[in-house]
Write a protein that holds these residues in place. Structure first.
Motif, mmCIF file in Angstrom:
data_model
loop_
_atom_site.group_PDB
_atom_site.id
_atom_site.type_symbol
_atom_site.label_atom_id
_atom_site.label_comp_id
_atom_site.label_asym_id
_atom_site.label_seq_id
_atom_site.Cartn_x
_atom_site.Cartn_y
_atom_site.Cartn_z
ATOM 1 N N SER A 1 7.851 -22.558 27.754
ATOM 2 C CA SER A 1 7.180 -23.857 27.720
ATOM 3 C C SER A 1 7.423 -24.560 26.382
ATOM 4 O O SER A 1 7.649 -25.771 26.328
ATOM 5 C CB SER A 1 5.685 -23.680 27.961
ATOM 6 N N MET B 1 9.176 -28.088 25.687
ATOM 7 C CA MET B 1 8.493 -29.130 24.921
ATOM 8 C C MET B 1 9.420 -29.713 23.853
ATOM 9 O O MET B 1 9.441 -30.928 23.618
ATOM 10 C CB MET B 1 7.241 -28.549 24.279
ATOM 11 N N THR C 1 2.528 -39.251 29.858
ATOM 12 C CA THR C 1 2.860 -37.974 29.213
ATOM 13 C C THR C 1 2.556 -36.805 30.140
ATOM 14 O O THR C 1 3.372 -35.882 30.295
ATOM 15 C CB THR C 1 2.075 -37.808 27.896
ATOM 16 N N TYR D 1 5.049 -33.999 31.816
ATOM 17 C CA TYR D 1 4.824 -32.554 31.783
ATOM 18 C C TYR D 1 4.866 -31.971 33.196
ATOM 19 O O TYR D 1 5.454 -30.903 33.430
ATOM 20 C CB TYR D 1 3.472 -32.232 31.137
ATOM 21 N N LYS D 2 4.213 -32.676 34.128
ATOM 22 C CA LYS D 2 4.174 -32.194 35.512
ATOM 23 C C LYS D 2 5.563 -32.182 36.127
ATOM 24 O O LYS D 2 5.928 -31.242 36.862
ATOM 25 C CB LYS D 2 3.228 -33.072 36.337
ATOM 26 N N HIS E 1 8.371 -31.700 34.671
ATOM 27 C CA HIS E 1 9.175 -30.599 34.129
ATOM 28 C C HIS E 1 8.433 -29.262 34.163
ATOM 29 O O HIS E 1 8.891 -28.301 33.555
ATOM 30 C CB HIS E 1 9.593 -30.933 32.696
ATOM 31 N N ILE F 1 5.523 -28.164 32.880
ATOM 32 C CA ILE F 1 5.079 -27.679 31.572
ATOM 33 C C ILE F 1 3.562 -27.750 31.511
ATOM 34 O O ILE F 1 2.963 -28.774 31.851
ATOM 35 C CB ILE F 1 5.678 -28.526 30.429
ATOM 36 N N ASN F 2 2.956 -26.668 31.071
ATOM 37 C CA ASN F 2 1.515 -26.645 30.844
ATOM 38 C C ASN F 2 1.273 -26.607 29.337
ATOM 39 O O ASN F 2 1.500 -25.575 28.697
ATOM 40 C CB ASN F 2 0.885 -25.423 31.507
ATOM 41 N N PRO F 3 0.826 -27.726 28.722
ATOM 42 C CA PRO F 3 0.646 -27.751 27.264
ATOM 43 C C PRO F 3 -0.332 -26.699 26.755
ATOM 44 O O PRO F 3 -0.252 -26.275 25.605
ATOM 45 C CB PRO F 3 0.106 -29.169 27.002
#
Length: 298
Positions: free
Chosen positions: A70, A74, A99, A103-104, A106, A108-110
């Motif tokens: 992740s 990022m 933003t 994230y969704k 790609h 990605i869970n910040p």
């Protein structure tokens, strides 16, 4: 309501005590297994802590793997995020919405980067409690591993080297006793060291290995922060703050906890470098930016 809160606190305390006993039993089992093959008890405690670290890292590997992947994604998205910031700089709601959509898109869970730390932190605190309790037993007195006092911190080992005592009155008689660890402070030990340099360096073997381990942990923390935030100027301040902050904390931590932390950090760096190497080709491909130019600010 008050009674219910007291019951919940009591249950949490019982769970905490049980968790400490389980961790102590596991550490003792590993230690006894190592001594059973002919390795000395002192050295076996250090090996037991390292093996415990390996077990924890292995259990956390799936979460850590997702975290590092992740983080790589990022970094790749930084140019896209910069375009969004230029485009929606005056509209915070739209910026947050776009933003999160990015994230969704790609996957990605910040928040995933915090999970391994949140899981490891209770184990870290538990190990501190276990080692602190072990230092109160005769079997763990002056246990060392490659010179590192596993039960003593940098502060306590330096205090022992300086023979720091305080006066107490017992049954009307004034006697001198060693300063308890909980009363030792960084300023007190530093000033005492500065005024007793001869005694400090004549007993250098009592504290130098704990101090070297602390410096090594500070470097590993800095390096891990450095490679994890490469290309992110917003994290530049954190790269220096975290090592300094953790070094300050580590002054009072037992050598056994520092050993656990140091080995865990080293394994984390190796894992992170492997992930970075595997994703190097993907990272070298520049992401396609949004075709629409950012709106001019009014």
């Amino acid at each position: 309501m008050i009674l219910r809160l007291k019951i919940l606190r009591g249950e949490k305390l019982i769970m905490w005590v049980q968790a400490k006993s389980w961790l102590l039993a596991l550490l003792q089992l590993i230690h006894d297994t190592i001594t059973g093959i002919g390795i000395g008890s002192n050295f076996a405690w250090g090996l037991a802590i390292i093996i415990l670290t390996l077990i924890v890292r292995a259990a956390m590997h799936p979460l850590t793997q997702r975290q590092m992947v992740s983080m790589q994604k990022m970094q790749k998205l930084q140019p896209m995020l910069k375009v969004l910031q230029d485009k929606y700089g005056d509209d915070k709601d739209a910026l947050n919405r776009e933003t999160m959509a990015l994230y969704k898109e790609h996957k990605i869970n910040p928040a995933s980067g915090c999970l391994p730390l949140l899981i490891q932190l209770p184990i870290f605190i538990l190990l501190y409690g276990v080692l602190y309790d072990l230092t109160k037993t005769e079997a763990f007195t002056n246990v060392t591993f490659f010179g590192v006092n596993l039960g003593g911190s940098v502060l306590t080992t330096v205090a022992d080297a300086l023979n720091l005592y305080k006066e107490v009155i017992v049954d009307g008689v004034t006697t001198q006793v060693p300063v308890p660890p909980e009363e030792l402070g960084l300023v007190m030990v530093f000033l005492s060291s500065f005024t007793n340099l001869g005694l400090l360096f004549s007993n250098i073997g009592m504290w130098i290995f704990n101090f070297i381990l602390l410096i090594l942990i500070a470097f590993l923390t800095w390096y891990q922060q450095h490679i994890s935030s490469a290309g992110n100027p917003q994290m530049a301040m954190m790269n220096w703050f975290m090592p300094l902050f953790l070094t300050f904390i580590c002054f009072s931590l037992p050598g056994g906890v520092l050993l656990y932390w140091g080995v865990s950090s080293l394994m984390g760096i190796v894992h992170q470098l492997r992930v970075s190497k595997k994703t190097a080709v993907e990272m070298s491909t520049k992401p396609a930016l949004y075709q629409e130019k950012p709106k001019a600010s009014k």
